[in-house]
Design an enzyme around this catalytic site. Structure first.
Site, PDB file in Angstrom:
ATOM      1  N   HIS A 272      -0.647 -76.762   7.455  1.00 50.09           N
ATOM      2  CA  HIS A 272      -0.940 -76.299   8.589  1.00 50.09           C
ATOM      3  C   HIS A 272      -2.041 -75.071   8.300  1.00 50.09           C
ATOM      4  O   HIS A 272      -1.878 -74.602   7.050  1.00 50.09           O
ATOM      5  CB  HIS A 272       0.087 -75.621   9.499  1.00 50.09           C
ATOM      6  CG  HIS A 272       0.652 -76.826  10.400  1.00 50.09           C
ATOM      7  ND1 HIS A 272       1.876 -77.405   9.757  1.00 50.09           N
ATOM      8  CD2 HIS A 272       0.365 -77.014  11.666  1.00 50.09           C
ATOM      9  CE1 HIS A 272       2.054 -78.078  10.953  1.00 50.09           C
ATOM     10  NE2 HIS A 272       1.453 -78.042  11.940  1.00 50.09           N
TER      11      HIS A 272
ATOM     12  N   LYS B 142      -0.403 -69.658  10.761  1.00 47.26           N
ATOM     13  CA  LYS B 142       1.274 -70.204  11.161  1.00 47.26           C
ATOM     14  C   LYS B 142       2.133 -69.360  10.984  1.00 47.26           C
ATOM     15  O   LYS B 142       2.414 -69.048   9.592  1.00 47.26           O
ATOM     16  CB  LYS B 142       1.394 -71.820  10.663  1.00 47.26           C
ATOM     17  CG  LYS B 142       2.336 -72.402  11.368  1.00 47.26           C
ATOM     18  CD  LYS B 142       2.464 -73.785  11.528  1.00 47.26           C
ATOM     19  CE  LYS B 142       3.474 -74.263  12.220  1.00 47.26           C
ATOM     20  NZ  LYS B 142       3.590 -74.028  13.508  1.00 47.26           N
TER      21      LYS B 142
HETATM   22  N1  LIG Z   1       4.312 -77.981  20.863  1.00 41.35           N
HETATM   23  C1  LIG Z   1       2.920 -78.216  20.595  1.00 41.35           C
HETATM   24  O1  LIG Z   1       2.646 -79.270  20.636  1.00 41.35           O
HETATM   25  C2  LIG Z   1       2.410 -77.046  19.670  1.00 41.35           C
HETATM   26  C3  LIG Z   1       1.149 -77.061  18.920  1.00 41.35           C
HETATM   27  C4  LIG Z   1       0.750 -76.075  18.577  1.00 41.35           C
HETATM   28  C5  LIG Z   1       1.163 -74.869  18.501  1.00 41.35           C
HETATM   29  N2  LIG Z   1       2.716 -74.771  18.992  1.00 41.35           N
HETATM   30  C6  LIG Z   1       3.155 -73.458  18.936  1.00 41.35           C
HETATM   31  O2  LIG Z   1       2.849 -72.845  19.856  1.00 41.35           O
HETATM   32  C7  LIG Z   1       2.932 -71.363  19.996  1.00 41.35           C
HETATM   33  C8  LIG Z   1       1.616 -70.742  20.057  1.00 41.35           C
HETATM   34  O3  LIG Z   1       0.748 -71.257  19.333  1.00 41.35           O
HETATM   35  P1  LIG Z   1      -1.090 -70.937  19.144  1.00 41.35           P
HETATM   36  O4  LIG Z   1      -1.279 -71.373  17.876  1.00 41.35           O
HETATM   37  O5  LIG Z   1      -1.614 -71.153  20.472  1.00 41.35           O
HETATM   38  O6  LIG Z   1      -0.574 -69.189  19.093  1.00 41.35           O
HETATM   39  P2  LIG Z   1      -1.414 -67.953  19.142  1.00 41.35           P
HETATM   40  O7  LIG Z   1      -3.016 -68.407  19.206  1.00 41.35           O
HETATM   41  O8  LIG Z   1      -0.831 -66.874  18.280  1.00 41.35           O
HETATM   42  O9  LIG Z   1      -1.379 -67.799  20.807  1.00 41.35           O
HETATM   43  C9  LIG Z   1      -0.058 -66.836  21.269  1.00 41.35           C
HETATM   44  C10 LIG Z   1      -0.358 -66.578  22.794  1.00 41.35           C
HETATM   45  O10 LIG Z   1       0.773 -66.031  23.073  1.00 41.35           O
HETATM   46  C11 LIG Z   1       0.515 -64.456  23.388  1.00 41.35           C
HETATM   47  N3  LIG Z   1       1.712 -63.721  23.253  1.00 41.35           N
HETATM   48  C12 LIG Z   1       2.133 -63.278  22.027  1.00 41.35           C
HETATM   49  N4  LIG Z   1       2.976 -62.388  22.103  1.00 41.35           N
HETATM   50  C13 LIG Z   1       3.487 -62.278  23.527  1.00 41.35           C
HETATM   51  C14 LIG Z   1       4.361 -61.643  24.317  1.00 41.35           C
HETATM   52  N5  LIG Z   1       5.529 -60.791  23.818  1.00 41.35           N
HETATM   53  N6  LIG Z   1       4.491 -61.794  25.587  1.00 41.35           N
HETATM   54  C15 LIG Z   1       3.302 -62.614  26.153  1.00 41.35           C
HETATM   55  N7  LIG Z   1       2.446 -63.274  25.498  1.00 41.35           N
HETATM   56  C16 LIG Z   1       2.456 -63.071  24.048  1.00 41.35           C
HETATM   57  C17 LIG Z   1      -0.745 -64.493  22.725  1.00 41.35           C
HETATM   58  O11 LIG Z   1      -1.335 -63.210  23.517  1.00 41.35           O
HETATM   59  P3  LIG Z   1      -2.446 -62.277  22.697  1.00 41.35           P
HETATM   60  O12 LIG Z   1      -3.630 -63.325  22.786  1.00 41.35           O
HETATM   61  O13 LIG Z   1      -2.555 -61.248  23.123  1.00 41.35           O
HETATM   62  O14 LIG Z   1      -1.673 -62.185  21.200  1.00 41.35           O
HETATM   63  C18 LIG Z   1      -1.501 -65.507  23.053  1.00 41.35           C
HETATM   64  O15 LIG Z   1      -1.786 -65.728  24.133  1.00 41.35           O
HETATM   65  C19 LIG Z   1       3.431 -71.287  18.484  1.00 41.35           C
HETATM   66  O16 LIG Z   1       4.786 -71.198  18.622  1.00 41.35           O
HETATM   67  C20 LIG Z   1       3.066 -72.660  17.716  1.00 41.35           C
HETATM   68  O17 LIG Z   1       3.917 -72.919  16.440  1.00 41.35           O
HETATM   69  C21 LIG Z   1       3.212 -75.828  19.374  1.00 41.35           C
END
Ligand SMILES: NC(=O)c1ccc[n+]([C@@H]2O[C@H](COP(=O)([O-])OP(=O)(O)OC[C@H]3O[C@@H](n4cnc5c(N)ncnc54)[C@H](OP(=O)(O)O)[C@@H]3O)[C@@H](O)[C@H]2O)c1
Length: 271
Positions: A158, A162
């Site tokens: 990844h 991550k």
């Molecule tokens: N299920 C699936 O298919 C799939 C696919 C990809 C990723 N994921 C998982 O999904 C999650 C997010 O991935 P990502 O790549 O989109 O992450 P990311 O780019 O780091 O985005 C995280 C989001 O959550 C917000 N956030 C962080 N801390 C928070 C808090 N305490 N309260 C409210 N919002 C908060 C961030 O806000 P800010 O912008 O202000 O930091 C941002 O909007 C991870 O766990 C990842 O492993 C799952």
């Protein structure tokens, strides 16, 4: 296809959240009604569309999930495990179905998901892509058919941002393989090989770098042959599309904890 819904996105400024908002506002059937970011986000109070560079939406970016739960028919959560601890009690109180895509959950989070799912419908899936979920179904079947003469090794790669390792998807593949073998995942998972391999273990190898979206390979290796199932993700739209498919499906369901195998009807498709 179900009724049109008002959808809220928790983590709407994140990599997946952004893609979801774009999907909803650019011709989606469902209405985007608001989303959150972390309290540290410099764009709090700004228009979400402008903050994401997709035009004005007339909705301010907030760090308060209560507002989102109050206005939405269904909420999609792509934040992180810590934030989920605040979101699940709100979902329970406001009785709003949720699709949760966060990875890196611990046993306590899973127990909360199970408890909350007694009163509201929940989908939890560490990977929402159709291809990955089809792969998981085949991994379970292959593990059942090959048996313990074939070593199972799971390799995943990844992007450098991550937070968790092995990835939620790699762990899901390991759990599918353990189910196929009729074994407890905790007993046979070997996250890092130290010394000689134990027969029957499921090994993991993790690589991180650049902007790689997600590569997964599940290998079954005997003395005489090697068989692999593999998947490569090219863009985050597969996650967003899977989450929206899960949302449409979940909105028709009664309270319970579901996964993407339920959403996609894969539980019986490959048996
Ligand atoms: N299920 C699936 O298919 C799939 C696919 C990809 C990723 N994921 C998982 O999904 C999650 C997010 O991935 P990502 O790549 O989109 O992450 P990311 O780019 O780091 O985005 C995280 C989001 O959550 C917000 N956030 C962080 N801390 C928070 C808090 N305490 N309260 C409210 N919002 C908060 C961030 O806000 P800010 O912008 O202000 O930091 C941002 O909007 C991870 O766990 C990842 O492993 C799952």
């Amino acid at each position: 296809m179900g009724d049109a819904m008002k959808i809220g996105i928790l983590g709407c400024t994140g990599r997946v959240g952004k893609t979801l908002v774009s999907r909803l506002v650019n011709g989606g059937r469902h209405k985007f009604i608001g989303g959150t970011a972390s309290s540290a986000n410099a764009k709090l109070g700004f228009d979400i569309g402008e903050a994401l560079g997709i035009g004005t939406l007339g909705i301010a970016l907030t760090d308060d999930p209560t507002i989102v739960f109050e206005n939405a028919d269904l909420v999609i959560d792509f934040t992180n495990a810590q934030a989920l601890e605040h979101h699940l009690p709100l979902a329970e109180t406001k009785k709003v179905p949720c699709v949760v895509g966060i990875t890196g959950l611990e046993d306590g989070h899973r127990r909360t998901l199970e408890r909350v799912s007694k009163t509201i419908p929940l989908v939890y899936a560490p990977n929402m892509s159709f291809g990955i979920n089809l792969l998981l179904a085949y991994v379970e079947k292959a593990a059942r058919l090959f048996g313990e003469d074939y070593d199972i090794e799971i390799l995943e790669m990844h992007h450098r941002h991550k937070a968790d390792a092995p990835s939620g998807t790699a762990l899901a593949a390991g759990k599918a393989a353990a189910r196929g073998r009729g074994r407890s995942f905790g007993d046979i998972a070997c996250v890092t090989h130290k010394g000689r391999r134990r027969q029957g273990d499921i090994g993991f190898a993790v690589m991180r770098g650049g902007e790689i979206m997600g590569d997964l390979q599940v290998m079954f290796v005997s003395e005489g042959e090697s068989f692999s199932l593999s998947h490569r993700t090219f863009n985050r739209e597969v996650y967003a599309d899977g989450a929206l498919k899960a949302a449409e499906w979940l909105y028709q369901q009664k309270a319970g904890l579901y996964d993407m195998q339920d959403v996609l009807g894969l539980k019986t498709a490959t048996s």
